[in-house]
Design a protein around this motif. Structure first.
Motif, PDB file in Angstrom:
ATOM      1  N   CYS A 192      85.137  48.858  36.840  1.00  0.00           N
ATOM      2  CA  CYS A 192      83.947  50.396  37.118  1.00  0.00           C
ATOM      3  C   CYS A 192      83.595  50.714  36.017  1.00  0.00           C
ATOM      4  N   LYS A 205      88.058  53.419  43.832  1.00  0.00           N
ATOM      5  CA  LYS A 205      87.720  54.069  45.248  1.00  0.00           C
ATOM      6  C   LYS A 205      86.382  55.232  44.443  1.00  0.00           C
ATOM      7  N   ARG A 259      83.374  52.179  43.880  1.00  0.00           N
ATOM      8  CA  ARG A 259      82.933  51.684  45.832  1.00  0.00           C
ATOM      9  C   ARG A 259      81.991  52.848  45.766  1.00  0.00           C
ATOM     10  N   LYS A 276      78.598  53.585  44.066  1.00  0.00           N
ATOM     11  CA  LYS A 276      77.635  52.382  44.118  1.00  0.00           C
ATOM     12  C   LYS A 276      76.638  52.450  45.801  1.00  0.00           C
ATOM     13  N   LYS A 277      77.776  53.226  46.753  1.00  0.00           N
ATOM     14  CA  LYS A 277      76.866  53.539  47.973  1.00  0.00           C
ATOM     15  C   LYS A 277      76.024  55.256  47.599  1.00  0.00           C
ATOM     16  N   VAL A 288      74.084  46.672  47.311  1.00  0.00           N
ATOM     17  CA  VAL A 288      75.935  46.227  46.829  1.00  0.00           C
ATOM     18  C   VAL A 288      76.852  44.741  47.392  1.00  0.00           C
ATOM     19  N   GLN A 289      76.062  43.948  47.973  1.00  0.00           N
ATOM     20  CA  GLN A 289      77.027  43.086  48.836  1.00  0.00           C
ATOM     21  C   GLN A 289      76.019  41.842  47.287  1.00  0.00           C
ATOM     22  N   ASN A 313      77.277  40.923  44.475  1.00  0.00           N
ATOM     23  CA  ASN A 313      78.225  40.948  43.567  1.00  0.00           C
ATOM     24  C   ASN A 313      77.781  40.324  41.974  1.00  0.00           C
TER      25      ASN A 313
END
Length: 285
Positions: A101, A157, A160, A163-164, A172-173, A175
């Protein structure tokens, strides 16, 4: 007197304070400026992080680094949570591979240190902070690691959700690009006072400057040169707003031997001189 719960061991410190009208004066003092801070705020709270005023309209998390200016201007009708800790207790770099993060929640290039919570996400965080508060009252040898585990869950958490909310959801996928985004941001945070050009960071990353530009374009981010300069200007604004340093002194602090060049850069990025920015900020606050 505020209800401060603190864990201290050797050089490690982590504390938790209920956020309400009574605790605001202490939290806004210099006492906690040296710490990394995580805030869970309810609607009605108002705060300033660096140069941005936030009015909390729905439950939100804020992530504030020691180099950022924080002032909570108004509390909401319901209490929030204020967690503070030092790097000896939890260092993002050390836990980077697990938490992933740094560069997203703290010192991110969007200068957006917050995550807005939807109604179905609130119970998770209120439970985590509640369990953390309960842990302070226990005399147990595993207490430190349990508190650190709760903090880690908050980061995972929150990263995540961040990013959204802040990156193109179709990316987002991806990586590899997100990992690069984090790494580049971390390098800027470490070197922006000495390294001002994309080529400087390309050398650190062992890649061509054009490759960096293409990766930023895929993530729908500003040009990397703008990201570097924006970080420099952000620090200049912080120093102008919250210190008495002259423009020339700030230029030297940020690695510019020619103060006139720095002033031109500041005007180019903000549309006003350092002096006019300071005058305007102080008159409005």
């Amino acid at each position: 007197m505020i209800l401060e719960q603190v864990f201290r061991s050797d050089l490690k410190t982590l504390g938790l304070i209920p956020l309400n009208e009574k605790s605001l004066p202490a939290i806004n003092s210099e006492t906690y400026s040296q710490y990394i801070k995580v805030l869970l705020l309810t609607p009605g709270f108002e705060l300033q992080v660096d140069l941005t005023h936030h009015k909390v309209k729905q439950p939100s998390l804020f992530f504030v680094s020691p180099n950022q200016h924080l002032e909570i201007k108004m509390s909401g009708p319901e209490e929030g949570y204020f967690v503070f800790y030092n790097r000896d207790f939890y260092c993002i770099q050390i836990h980077d591979e697990e938490v992933a993060c740094d560069g997203l929640l703290f010192n991110n290039i969007h200068n957006m240190p917050m995550v807005i919570l939807q109604s179905d996400e609130i119970p998770f965080f209120t439970s985590i902070f509640g369990q953390m508060a309960h842990e302070f009252g226990l005399e147990d040898t595993s207490r430190e690691e349990m508190i650190r585990t709760y903090l880690k869950q908050v980061f995972i958490k929150s990263a995540r959700l961040w990013k959204k909310q802040n990156l193109n959801t179709t990316l987002v996928q991806q990586n590899n690009d997100l990992e690069f985004f984090r790494k580049f941001t971390m390098l800027i945070e470490e070197h922006y006072k000495q390294k001002h050009n994309v080529s400087d960071y390309a050398e650190l990353l062992y890649m061509a400057p054009k490759t960096i530009t293409h990766r930023f374009k895929r993530l729908n981010l500003p040009q990397p040169n703008d990201v570097i300069k924006n970080r420099i200007i952000l620090e200049a604004k912080r120093l102008l707003a919250h210190t008495k340093l002259t423009s020339k002194e700030i230029a030297y602090m940020l690695g510019y031997e020619d103060p006139a060049y720095f002033s031109r850069l500041f005007v180019q990025k903000t549309g006003e001189t350092p002096t006019s920015f300071r005058t305007k900020f102080l008159s409005e606050n």
